[in-house]
Scaffold this motif. Structure first.
Motif, PDB file in Angstrom:
ATOM      1  N   ALA A  74       4.292  -8.093  42.175  1.00 17.79           N
ATOM      2  CA  ALA A  74       3.767  -9.194  42.982  1.00 17.79           C
ATOM      3  C   ALA A  74       3.906  -8.926  44.475  1.00 17.79           C
ATOM      4  O   ALA A  74       3.033  -9.291  45.265  1.00 17.79           O
ATOM      5  N   LYS A  75       4.985  -8.253  44.858  1.00 18.08           N
ATOM      6  CA  LYS A  75       5.283  -8.096  46.285  1.00 18.08           C
ATOM      7  C   LYS A  75       4.979  -6.705  46.845  1.00 18.08           C
ATOM      8  O   LYS A  75       4.697  -6.565  48.043  1.00 18.08           O
ATOM      9  N   THR A 124       8.401  -8.718  39.649  1.00 18.12           N
ATOM     10  CA  THR A 124       8.433  -9.219  41.018  1.00 18.12           C
ATOM     11  C   THR A 124       7.928  -8.168  41.997  1.00 18.12           C
ATOM     12  O   THR A 124       7.205  -8.480  42.958  1.00 18.12           O
ATOM     13  N   ALA A 155       4.636 -10.249  34.815  1.00 19.06           N
ATOM     14  CA  ALA A 155       3.712 -10.142  35.947  1.00 19.06           C
ATOM     15  C   ALA A 155       2.425 -10.906  35.651  1.00 19.06           C
ATOM     16  O   ALA A 155       1.851 -11.551  36.537  1.00 19.06           O
ATOM     17  N   TYR A 182       2.862  -4.068  45.166  1.00 19.82           N
ATOM     18  CA  TYR A 182       2.028  -3.606  44.048  1.00 19.82           C
ATOM     19  C   TYR A 182       1.735  -2.108  44.095  1.00 19.82           C
ATOM     20  O   TYR A 182       1.890  -1.406  43.089  1.00 19.82           O
ATOM     21  N   LYS A 209      -3.711  -8.430  37.154  1.00 19.05           N
ATOM     22  CA  LYS A 209      -3.291  -8.835  35.810  1.00 19.05           C
ATOM     23  C   LYS A 209      -4.179  -8.183  34.745  1.00 19.05           C
ATOM     24  O   LYS A 209      -3.680  -7.698  33.720  1.00 19.05           O
ATOM     25  N   SER A 214       2.749 -14.528  36.357  1.00 18.33           N
ATOM     26  CA  SER A 214       3.085 -14.889  37.728  1.00 18.33           C
ATOM     27  C   SER A 214       1.854 -15.307  38.529  1.00 18.33           C
ATOM     28  O   SER A 214       0.827 -14.629  38.505  1.00 18.33           O
ATOM     29  N   TYR A 215       1.966 -16.393  39.262  1.00 18.95           N
ATOM     30  CA  TYR A 215       0.874 -16.850  40.127  1.00 18.95           C
ATOM     31  C   TYR A 215       0.729 -15.954  41.351  1.00 18.95           C
ATOM     32  O   TYR A 215      -0.280 -16.004  42.069  1.00 18.95           O
ATOM     33  N   ARG A 216       1.750 -15.105  41.598  1.00 12.53           N
ATOM     34  CA  ARG A 216       1.722 -14.246  42.785  1.00 12.53           C
ATOM     35  C   ARG A 216       0.977 -12.931  42.549  1.00 12.53           C
ATOM     36  O   ARG A 216       0.749 -12.174  43.487  1.00 12.53           O
ATOM     37  N   VAL A 217       0.626 -12.644  41.298  1.00 10.85           N
ATOM     38  CA  VAL A 217      -0.130 -11.435  40.965  1.00 10.85           C
ATOM     39  C   VAL A 217      -1.595 -11.818  40.830  1.00 10.85           C
ATOM     40  O   VAL A 217      -1.930 -12.805  40.162  1.00 10.85           O
ATOM     41  N   THR A 218      -2.475 -11.047  41.434  1.00 10.58           N
ATOM     42  CA  THR A 218      -3.900 -11.387  41.417  1.00 10.58           C
ATOM     43  C   THR A 218      -4.477 -11.235  40.010  1.00 10.58           C
ATOM     44  O   THR A 218      -3.964 -10.470  39.185  1.00 10.58           O
TER      45      THR A 218
END
Length: 226
Positions: free
Chosen positions: A178-179, A175, A205, A181, A216, A208-212
């Motif tokens: 994602a928030k 998380t 990670a 980085y 990734k 997660s859709y929140r990580v570019t």
């Protein structure tokens, strides 16, 4: 009608069997088989009543669902000091991840300065689910505007063999990636986490859709092989 009677009214034995497979570390006969929306409904109906006050004092509870309703009731307490005191009373009785992870007291969001010392104390605890709860609160409440890079160290330093605690550390760092980085990637690059936890954080990670996609791809190059 007791709380147990209310819970039995929503019993679904097939759902109990499903839940028992997800929570193998507690006895199946301590599960009734009640779905989360029904437990939340019961807690909402009880909130603020004398029955609820008496129930919160009647520890330990016999059933998994009673513990969940307990936490749902705690989450509705509006006074910060009363809420955190009730949470501290209950934490030693938590014995599985679903109870630990379900409830987030609403009043915590408005009292970050007062909450932080408690979070630090909970993370330092030797009780697995107290520490897991502390990390989850740090993740929920302090990865936004109130984030400080030193909070990452609180979690990275929590090295335990327990699967459920290691999973929480991995979840926290996934998380954070994602928030926050830029601050959190350093811990992955330097392999500051135990190998299993390091790889699990990268996996979560990567899912997660929140990580570019760029992040990734880089994270996958950092997987540990030892």
């Amino acid at each position: 009608m007791t709380l147990y009677d209310k819970l039995i009214g929503y019993q679904d034995l097939h759902y109990r069997d499903f839940q028992a497979n997800l929570v193998p570390n507690i006895p199946k006969d301590t599960m009734i088989g009640v779905r989360t929306p029904d437990m939340r409904r019961i807690a909402k109906e009880l909130s603020g009543t004398d029955e609820a006050a008496a129930f919160l004092q009647s520890l330990p509870h016999a059933y998994f669902e009673e513990n969940l309703v307990h936490f749902f009731l705690l989450a509705q307490i509006k006074d910060f000091e009363a809420c955190v005191a009730a949470v501290e009373t209950f934490l030693p009785y938590i014995d599985c991840w679903p109870v630990c992870d379900q409830a987030s007291p609403k009043v915590f969001k408005k009292n970050h300065a007062a909450l932080l010392p408690y979070i630090k104390k909970w993370i330092a605890s030797g009780h697995v689910y107290t520490a897991r709860f502390g990390i989850r609160m740090l993740m929920n409440e302090f990865l936004g505007e109130d984030f400080r890079s030193e909070y990452l160290e609180l979690v990275a330093s929590k090295k335990e063999d327990d699967y459920y605690l290691k999973m929480m550390v991995a979840w926290y760092f996934a998380t954070a990636l994602a928030k926050q980085y830029d601050a959190s990637i350093v811990y992955i690059e330097r392999h500051r986490l135990e190998t299993w936890t390091h790889n699990k954080a990268i996996q979560k990670a990567s899912e997660s859709y929140r990580v570019t996609d760029e992040h990734k791809a880089y994270l996958r190059t950092l997987r540990a092989t030892r």
